[in-house]
Scaffold this motif. Structure first.
Motif, PDB file in Angstrom:
ATOM      1  N   ILE A 194      24.827 -17.292  20.673  1.00  0.00           N
ATOM      2  CA  ILE A 194      26.069 -17.597  19.721  1.00  0.00           C
ATOM      3  C   ILE A 194      25.424 -16.774  18.521  1.00  0.00           C
ATOM      4  O   ILE A 194      24.534 -16.966  17.806  1.00  0.00           O
ATOM      5  CB  ILE A 194      26.105 -19.153  19.256  1.00  0.00           C
ATOM      6  N   LEU A 195      26.487 -15.833  17.995  1.00  0.00           N
ATOM      7  CA  LEU A 195      26.032 -14.719  17.149  1.00  0.00           C
ATOM      8  C   LEU A 195      26.444 -15.302  15.523  1.00  0.00           C
ATOM      9  O   LEU A 195      27.677 -15.634  15.576  1.00  0.00           O
ATOM     10  CB  LEU A 195      26.367 -13.365  17.314  1.00  0.00           C
ATOM     11  N   LYS A 196      25.668 -15.089  14.708  1.00  0.00           N
ATOM     12  CA  LYS A 196      26.115 -15.411  13.542  1.00  0.00           C
ATOM     13  C   LYS A 196      25.520 -14.059  12.374  1.00  0.00           C
ATOM     14  O   LYS A 196      24.595 -14.154  11.993  1.00  0.00           O
ATOM     15  CB  LYS A 196      25.590 -16.626  12.697  1.00  0.00           C
ATOM     16  N   GLY A 197      26.497 -13.078  12.427  1.00  0.00           N
ATOM     17  CA  GLY A 197      26.196 -11.773  11.654  1.00  0.00           C
ATOM     18  C   GLY A 197      26.405 -11.998   9.830  1.00  0.00           C
ATOM     19  O   GLY A 197      27.188 -12.966   9.755  1.00  0.00           O
ATOM     20  N   GLY A 198      25.985 -11.148   9.425  1.00  0.00           N
ATOM     21  CA  GLY A 198      26.193 -11.248   7.780  1.00  0.00           C
ATOM     22  C   GLY A 198      27.612 -10.852   7.624  1.00  0.00           C
ATOM     23  O   GLY A 198      28.232 -10.222   8.282  1.00  0.00           O
ATOM     24  N   SER A 199      28.246 -11.441   6.930  1.00  0.00           N
ATOM     25  CA  SER A 199      29.623 -11.073   6.255  1.00  0.00           C
ATOM     26  C   SER A 199      29.956  -9.737   6.112  1.00  0.00           C
ATOM     27  O   SER A 199      31.057  -9.106   6.250  1.00  0.00           O
ATOM     28  CB  SER A 199      29.880 -11.854   5.030  1.00  0.00           C
ATOM     29  N   SER A 200      28.997  -8.962   5.525  1.00  0.00           N
ATOM     30  CA  SER A 200      29.206  -7.618   5.193  1.00  0.00           C
ATOM     31  C   SER A 200      29.381  -6.755   6.411  1.00  0.00           C
ATOM     32  O   SER A 200      29.876  -5.572   6.308  1.00  0.00           O
ATOM     33  CB  SER A 200      27.965  -6.868   4.576  1.00  0.00           C
ATOM     34  N   ALA A 201      29.237  -7.270   7.606  1.00  0.00           N
ATOM     35  CA  ALA A 201      29.399  -6.618   8.835  1.00  0.00           C
ATOM     36  C   ALA A 201      30.286  -7.206   9.776  1.00  0.00           C
ATOM     37  O   ALA A 201      30.382  -6.985  10.782  1.00  0.00           O
ATOM     38  CB  ALA A 201      28.094  -6.397   9.670  1.00  0.00           C
ATOM     39  N   ILE A 202      31.317  -8.104   9.206  1.00  0.00           N
ATOM     40  CA  ILE A 202      32.068  -8.817   9.860  1.00  0.00           C
ATOM     41  C   ILE A 202      32.903  -8.073  10.824  1.00  0.00           C
ATOM     42  O   ILE A 202      33.241  -8.416  12.053  1.00  0.00           O
ATOM     43  CB  ILE A 202      32.918  -9.838   9.020  1.00  0.00           C
ATOM     44  N   SER A 203      33.673  -7.088  10.303  1.00  0.00           N
ATOM     45  CA  SER A 203      34.789  -6.153  11.340  1.00  0.00           C
ATOM     46  C   SER A 203      33.981  -5.626  12.186  1.00  0.00           C
ATOM     47  O   SER A 203      34.624  -5.538  13.337  1.00  0.00           O
ATOM     48  CB  SER A 203      35.240  -5.075   9.985  1.00  0.00           C
ATOM     49  N   SER A 204      32.714  -4.882  12.060  1.00  0.00           N
ATOM     50  CA  SER A 204      31.912  -4.264  13.084  1.00  0.00           C
ATOM     51  C   SER A 204      31.734  -5.188  14.156  1.00  0.00           C
ATOM     52  O   SER A 204      31.688  -5.024  15.301  1.00  0.00           O
ATOM     53  CB  SER A 204      30.526  -3.664  12.251  1.00  0.00           C
ATOM     54  N   ASN A 205      31.172  -6.569  13.785  1.00  0.00           N
ATOM     55  CA  ASN A 205      30.737  -7.126  14.765  1.00  0.00           C
ATOM     56  C   ASN A 205      31.978  -7.741  15.618  1.00  0.00           C
ATOM     57  O   ASN A 205      31.671  -8.051  16.832  1.00  0.00           O
ATOM     58  CB  ASN A 205      29.873  -8.433  14.095  1.00  0.00           C
ATOM     59  N   LYS A 206      32.873  -8.294  14.850  1.00  0.00           N
ATOM     60  CA  LYS A 206      33.928  -8.583  15.645  1.00  0.00           C
ATOM     61  C   LYS A 206      34.564  -7.571  16.732  1.00  0.00           C
ATOM     62  O   LYS A 206      34.707  -7.748  17.872  1.00  0.00           O
ATOM     63  CB  LYS A 206      35.299  -8.945  14.692  1.00  0.00           C
ATOM     64  N   ALA A 207      34.562  -6.135  16.353  1.00  0.00           N
ATOM     65  CA  ALA A 207      34.932  -5.006  17.152  1.00  0.00           C
ATOM     66  C   ALA A 207      33.969  -5.020  18.528  1.00  0.00           C
ATOM     67  O   ALA A 207      34.113  -4.938  19.497  1.00  0.00           O
ATOM     68  CB  ALA A 207      34.800  -3.903  16.450  1.00  0.00           C
ATOM     69  N   ILE A 208      32.731  -5.008  18.095  1.00  0.00           N
ATOM     70  CA  ILE A 208      31.588  -5.111  19.074  1.00  0.00           C
ATOM     71  C   ILE A 208      31.803  -6.146  19.968  1.00  0.00           C
ATOM     72  O   ILE A 208      31.707  -5.929  21.440  1.00  0.00           O
ATOM     73  CB  ILE A 208      30.431  -4.871  18.743  1.00  0.00           C
TER      74      ILE A 208
END
Length: 352
Positions: A130-144
């Motif tokens: 379960i991944l919880k990345g930083g808010s600053s990279a949310i669009s990148s993480n959702k795409a990946i």
């Protein structure tokens, strides 16, 4: 979900990783479009150069993501490995065997590469993540993650084995700390404050990682012709914002007397600002005085703390006091000193 992953064959897991790698490269344009949204937001918010560098993706970096997954397929599958075995006096035969951890919670900052790294390593070891990345990279993480899901749909691994928490508020992180019935271990990856928060507030077991206040010690035997200065420049300037970049350079006084001019020229050429102790200030023309914070904190920029020492023991003492046990290196022609540093160092990576 977890139980199924733990029963998969090595070939099935490797097939999934290879499909993930291929999908990332094939969908690079989509990932870069989404990453640009994060970069635009970062510019609007005045993110530092170091943060923007960690956040930024390009074709080369996405290719590196894919190659890292291919590399994981070549690693030995740890699941089922027998670590030890023995027979008790009553005839009972006992084996100590590696098993998956279960569900891993990964909490990290503005590093889209961690999304790929964590997913790949977790799946290879038979885990879910379960991944919880930083808010600053949310669009990148959702795409990946969306690309990873499409790839997993073609494999034996269910897409839910890799999940992303898309809420960007801090309450979602706090909620993760309490999910001990659903998450078996938390791994924080990022700055000191993030790691400290997870360690102190989580009700779930935590695998603590170190922040990256990394050192290079240049010994008096270091050979300039064998790239001693090139090693220093590369360690500082190649990716200054990553956690294993050089932050403090420790130099033996005898070596510095002979090579200060060349090193100073190279640092100036790469626009590196030297923060030196009293001895270093006399060798580097544009050095600024180093204070306690220069020894304790990461710069994540083209700034470099420099300390001059008279022995390897003095260098090791400084590293013991200020190092974070992440990555340390010695540049020397003396093999005994390499061995000495390796034995004394407690860091995750040693580069003698």
């Amino acid at each position: 979900m977890f139980q199924k992953n733990g029963l998969l064959q090595t070939e099935e897991k490797n097939d999934a990783l290879l499909k993930m790698a291929e999908a990332l490269e094939q969908n690079s344009r989509f990932i870069l479009q989404e990453n640009q949204k994060d970069l635009d937001t970062g510019k609007e918010k005045g993110f530092s150069e170091a943060l923007m560098d960690r956040l930024m993706l390009n074709e080369e970096r996405i290719h590196e993501f894919a190659e890292s997954l291919r590399l994981v397929t070549r690693l030995t599958d740890p699941v089922g490995e027998i670590l030890d075995e023995w027979t008790l006096d009553n005839g009972l035969h006992v084996k100590s065997r590696r098993v998956p951890l279960g569900v891993i919670g990964m909490i990290y900052e503005a590093r889209p590469n961690v999304t790929v790294d964590a997913a790949g390593l977790a799946l290879k070891a038979g885990n879910s993540v379960i991944l919880k990345g930083g808010s600053s990279a949310i669009s990148s993480n959702k795409a990946i993650v969306s690309v990873i899901h499409e790839a997993l749909d073609q494999t034996k691994i269910p897409r839910d084995a890799v999940q992303l928490i898309e809420q960007t508020d801090r309450s979602s992180v706090q909620a993760m700390f309490q999910l001990k019935e659903w998450i078996d271990v938390l791994i924080p990856r990022g700055g000191a404050s993030l790691i400290k928060t997870v360690v102190e507030e989580s009700t779930i077991p935590v695998l603590e990682t170190g922040t990256g206040n990394c050192h290079v010690y240049v010994d008096q035997t270091a050979n300039v012709k064998k790239k001693a200065i090139e090693i220093v420049i590369n360690a500082k300037t190649n990716r200054p914002a990553v956690c294993n970049a050089l932050e403090t350079l420790i130099i033996h006084r005898d070596w510095l007397k002979e090579n200060a001019a060349s090193l100073n020229e190279a640092l100036q050429e790469h626009r590196v600002t030297v923060h030196g102790d009293q001895a270093a200030e006399s060798y580097f023309s544009n050095a600024v005085p180093a204070g306690e914070v220069d020894w304790t904190d990461e710069y994540l920029s083209l700034d470099l703390a420099v300390k001059v020492v008279d022995s390897i023991e003095e260098a090791i003492s400084h590293i013991d006091q200020y190092g974070t046990k992440h990555s340390e290196a010695i540049v020397t022609e003396d093999e005994k000193k390499c061995t000495h540093v390796s034995k004394r160092s407690r860091c995750g990576s040693r580069l003698p």
